[in-house]
Design a protein around this motif. Structure first.
Motif, PDB file in Angstrom:
ATOM      1  N   ALA A  99       0.785  -1.193  -0.060  1.00  0.00           N
ATOM      2  CA  ALA A  99      -0.062  -0.200  -0.139  1.00  0.00           C
ATOM      3  C   ALA A  99       1.115   1.196  -0.068  1.00  0.00           C
ATOM      4  O   ALA A  99       1.884   1.663   0.988  1.00  0.00           O
ATOM      5  N   ILE A 100       0.914   2.019  -1.005  1.00  0.00           N
ATOM      6  CA  ILE A 100       1.660   3.396  -1.152  1.00  0.00           C
ATOM      7  C   ILE A 100       0.728   4.520  -0.792  1.00  0.00           C
ATOM      8  O   ILE A 100      -0.355   4.546  -1.272  1.00  0.00           O
ATOM      9  N   VAL A 101       0.954   5.078   0.257  1.00  0.00           N
ATOM     10  CA  VAL A 101       0.165   6.112   0.847  1.00  0.00           C
ATOM     11  C   VAL A 101       1.088   7.359   0.967  1.00  0.00           C
ATOM     12  O   VAL A 101       2.288   7.538   1.195  1.00  0.00           O
ATOM     13  N   ASN A 102       0.493   8.564   1.040  1.00  0.00           N
ATOM     14  CA  ASN A 102       1.011   9.803   1.084  1.00  0.00           C
ATOM     15  C   ASN A 102       1.598   9.971   2.553  1.00  0.00           C
ATOM     16  O   ASN A 102       0.975   9.520   3.459  1.00  0.00           O
ATOM     17  N   ASN A 103       2.869  10.595   2.640  1.00  0.00           N
ATOM     18  CA  ASN A 103       3.233  10.799   3.984  1.00  0.00           C
ATOM     19  C   ASN A 103       2.371  11.423   5.028  1.00  0.00           C
ATOM     20  O   ASN A 103       2.355  11.360   6.168  1.00  0.00           O
ATOM     21  N   ASP A 104       1.452  12.202   4.599  1.00  0.00           N
ATOM     22  CA  ASP A 104       0.655  13.047   5.536  1.00  0.00           C
ATOM     23  C   ASP A 104      -0.425  11.847   5.776  1.00  0.00           C
ATOM     24  O   ASP A 104      -1.176  12.362   7.005  1.00  0.00           O
ATOM     25  N   ASP A 105      -0.694  11.048   5.205  1.00  0.00           N
ATOM     26  CA  ASP A 105      -1.364   9.889   5.900  1.00  0.00           C
ATOM     27  C   ASP A 105      -0.796   8.828   6.520  1.00  0.00           C
ATOM     28  O   ASP A 105      -1.673   7.867   7.040  1.00  0.00           O
ATOM     29  N   GLN A 113     -10.099   3.937   5.003  1.00  0.00           N
ATOM     30  CA  GLN A 113     -10.579   4.796   5.818  1.00  0.00           C
ATOM     31  C   GLN A 113      -9.674   6.054   6.277  1.00  0.00           C
ATOM     32  O   GLN A 113      -9.859   7.145   6.916  1.00  0.00           O
ATOM     33  N   ASN A 114      -8.240   5.589   6.281  1.00  0.00           N
ATOM     34  CA  ASN A 114      -7.129   6.694   6.916  1.00  0.00           C
ATOM     35  C   ASN A 114      -6.395   7.336   6.028  1.00  0.00           C
ATOM     36  O   ASN A 114      -5.430   7.793   6.294  1.00  0.00           O
ATOM     37  N   SER A 115      -6.703   7.215   4.490  1.00  0.00           N
ATOM     38  CA  SER A 115      -5.923   7.990   3.473  1.00  0.00           C
ATOM     39  C   SER A 115      -6.935   8.569   2.760  1.00  0.00           C
ATOM     40  O   SER A 115      -8.180   8.085   2.474  1.00  0.00           O
ATOM     41  N   ARG A 116      -6.616   9.873   2.310  1.00  0.00           N
ATOM     42  CA  ARG A 116      -7.729  10.818   1.631  1.00  0.00           C
ATOM     43  C   ARG A 116      -6.871  11.549   0.533  1.00  0.00           C
ATOM     44  O   ARG A 116      -5.708  11.822   0.562  1.00  0.00           O
ATOM     45  N   LYS A 117      -7.675  11.652  -0.323  1.00  0.00           N
ATOM     46  CA  LYS A 117      -7.210  12.457  -1.740  1.00  0.00           C
ATOM     47  C   LYS A 117      -7.416  13.916  -1.115  1.00  0.00           C
ATOM     48  O   LYS A 117      -8.216  14.386  -0.739  1.00  0.00           O
ATOM     49  N   ARG A 118      -6.464  14.791  -1.915  1.00  0.00           N
ATOM     50  CA  ARG A 118      -6.402  16.247  -1.436  1.00  0.00           C
ATOM     51  C   ARG A 118      -6.097  17.028  -3.027  1.00  0.00           C
ATOM     52  O   ARG A 118      -5.480  16.155  -3.742  1.00  0.00           O
ATOM     53  N   LYS A 119      -6.081  18.102  -3.132  1.00  0.00           N
ATOM     54  CA  LYS A 119      -5.859  19.057  -4.094  1.00  0.00           C
ATOM     55  C   LYS A 119      -4.583  19.589  -3.707  1.00  0.00           C
ATOM     56  O   LYS A 119      -4.297  19.971  -2.817  1.00  0.00           O
ATOM     57  N   GLN A 120      -3.514  19.562  -4.677  1.00  0.00           N
ATOM     58  CA  GLN A 120      -2.303  20.433  -4.653  1.00  0.00           C
ATOM     59  C   GLN A 120      -2.183  21.175  -5.857  1.00  0.00           C
ATOM     60  O   GLN A 120      -2.436  20.816  -7.024  1.00  0.00           O
ATOM     61  N   TYR A 121      -1.465  22.382  -5.741  1.00  0.00           N
ATOM     62  CA  TYR A 121      -1.186  23.294  -6.835  1.00  0.00           C
ATOM     63  C   TYR A 121       0.300  23.114  -7.190  1.00  0.00           C
ATOM     64  O   TYR A 121       1.132  23.214  -6.171  1.00  0.00           O
ATOM     65  N   VAL A 122       0.637  22.796  -8.395  1.00  0.00           N
ATOM     66  CA  VAL A 122       2.290  22.717  -8.889  1.00  0.00           C
ATOM     67  C   VAL A 122       2.421  23.419  -9.956  1.00  0.00           C
ATOM     68  O   VAL A 122       1.669  23.868 -10.764  1.00  0.00           O
ATOM     69  N   PRO A 123       3.604  24.023 -10.122  1.00  0.00           N
ATOM     70  CA  PRO A 123       4.082  25.102 -11.163  1.00  0.00           C
ATOM     71  C   PRO A 123       3.651  24.391 -12.476  1.00  0.00           C
ATOM     72  O   PRO A 123       4.042  23.096 -12.680  1.00  0.00           O
ATOM     73  N   ASN A 124       3.190  24.996 -13.475  1.00  0.00           N
ATOM     74  CA  ASN A 124       3.136  24.425 -14.640  1.00  0.00           C
ATOM     75  C   ASN A 124       4.378  24.987 -15.715  1.00  0.00           C
ATOM     76  O   ASN A 124       5.203  26.102 -15.172  1.00  0.00           O
ATOM     77  N   ALA A 125       4.520  24.632 -16.773  1.00  0.00           N
ATOM     78  CA  ALA A 125       5.836  25.027 -17.527  1.00  0.00           C
ATOM     79  C   ALA A 125       5.326  26.330 -18.182  1.00  0.00           C
ATOM     80  O   ALA A 125       4.208  26.689 -18.205  1.00  0.00           O
ATOM     81  N   ALA A 126       6.456  27.000 -18.265  1.00  0.00           N
ATOM     82  CA  ALA A 126       6.328  28.715 -18.580  1.00  0.00           C
ATOM     83  C   ALA A 126       5.521  28.628 -20.023  1.00  0.00           C
ATOM     84  O   ALA A 126       5.947  27.968 -20.746  1.00  0.00           O
ATOM     85  N   SER A 127       4.873  29.927 -20.013  1.00  0.00           N
ATOM     86  CA  SER A 127       4.291  30.039 -21.235  1.00  0.00           C
ATOM     87  C   SER A 127       4.700  31.420 -21.916  1.00  0.00           C
ATOM     88  O   SER A 127       4.800  32.159 -21.016  1.00  0.00           O
ATOM     89  N   PHE A 128       4.781  31.377 -23.237  1.00  0.00           N
ATOM     90  CA  PHE A 128       5.617  32.427 -23.793  1.00  0.00           C
ATOM     91  C   PHE A 128       4.659  33.379 -24.589  1.00  0.00           C
ATOM     92  O   PHE A 128       4.016  32.538 -25.617  1.00  0.00           O
ATOM     93  N   ALA A 129       4.609  34.629 -24.420  1.00  0.00           N
ATOM     94  CA  ALA A 129       3.616  35.485 -25.208  1.00  0.00           C
ATOM     95  C   ALA A 129       4.665  36.223 -26.183  1.00  0.00           C
ATOM     96  O   ALA A 129       5.821  36.059 -25.625  1.00  0.00           O
ATOM     97  N   ALA A 130       4.235  36.699 -27.201  1.00  0.00           N
ATOM     98  CA  ALA A 130       4.923  37.208 -28.248  1.00  0.00           C
ATOM     99  C   ALA A 130       6.049  38.330 -27.519  1.00  0.00           C
ATOM    100  O   ALA A 130       7.235  38.244 -27.792  1.00  0.00           O
TER     101      ALA A 130
END
Length: 108
Positions: free
Chosen positions: A6-12, A62-79
């Protein structure tokens, strides 16, 4: 006999470990790292009777849960502008469980 990985997040990990121990299941804990976010995980190895597999998986669920996390995306280039990076929301946590057959198990 079955071996459950069972592979669980360290938080759980603490809650999963406590839940398993309170129910009489013992596990070997291994530190592991996820490939996508390179975040810390704990891998539990649990050997149990075939009839107990659903109970063990239930405790993990019962003891592990999914959560949302924000991660950096690759840079977008404008003109004519500097690169801009927008965070992307990803789902982390929960558990990944593998169940395999065991031919022999000994505690020495």
């Amino acid at each position: 006999m079955k071996l459950i990985f069972a592979i669980v997040n360290n938080d759980d990990a603490y809650c999963v470990s406590t839940g398993l121990t309170k129910s009489g299941f013992y596990a070997t804990k291994l530190a592991s790292t996820g490939g996508f976010l390179m975040s810390g995980n704990t891998t539990f190895m649990i050997c149990c009777e075939t009839a107990s597999v659903d109970s063990v998986i239930g405790i993990i669920a019962q003891n592990s849960r999914k959560r949302k996390q924000y991660v950096p995306n690759a840079a977008s280039f404008a003109a004519d502008e500097a690169p801009v990076s927008y965070p992307v929301e990803v789902s982390v946590g929960g558990a990944t469980v593998f169940v395999t057959d065991i031919e022999r198990f000994e505690k020495l």
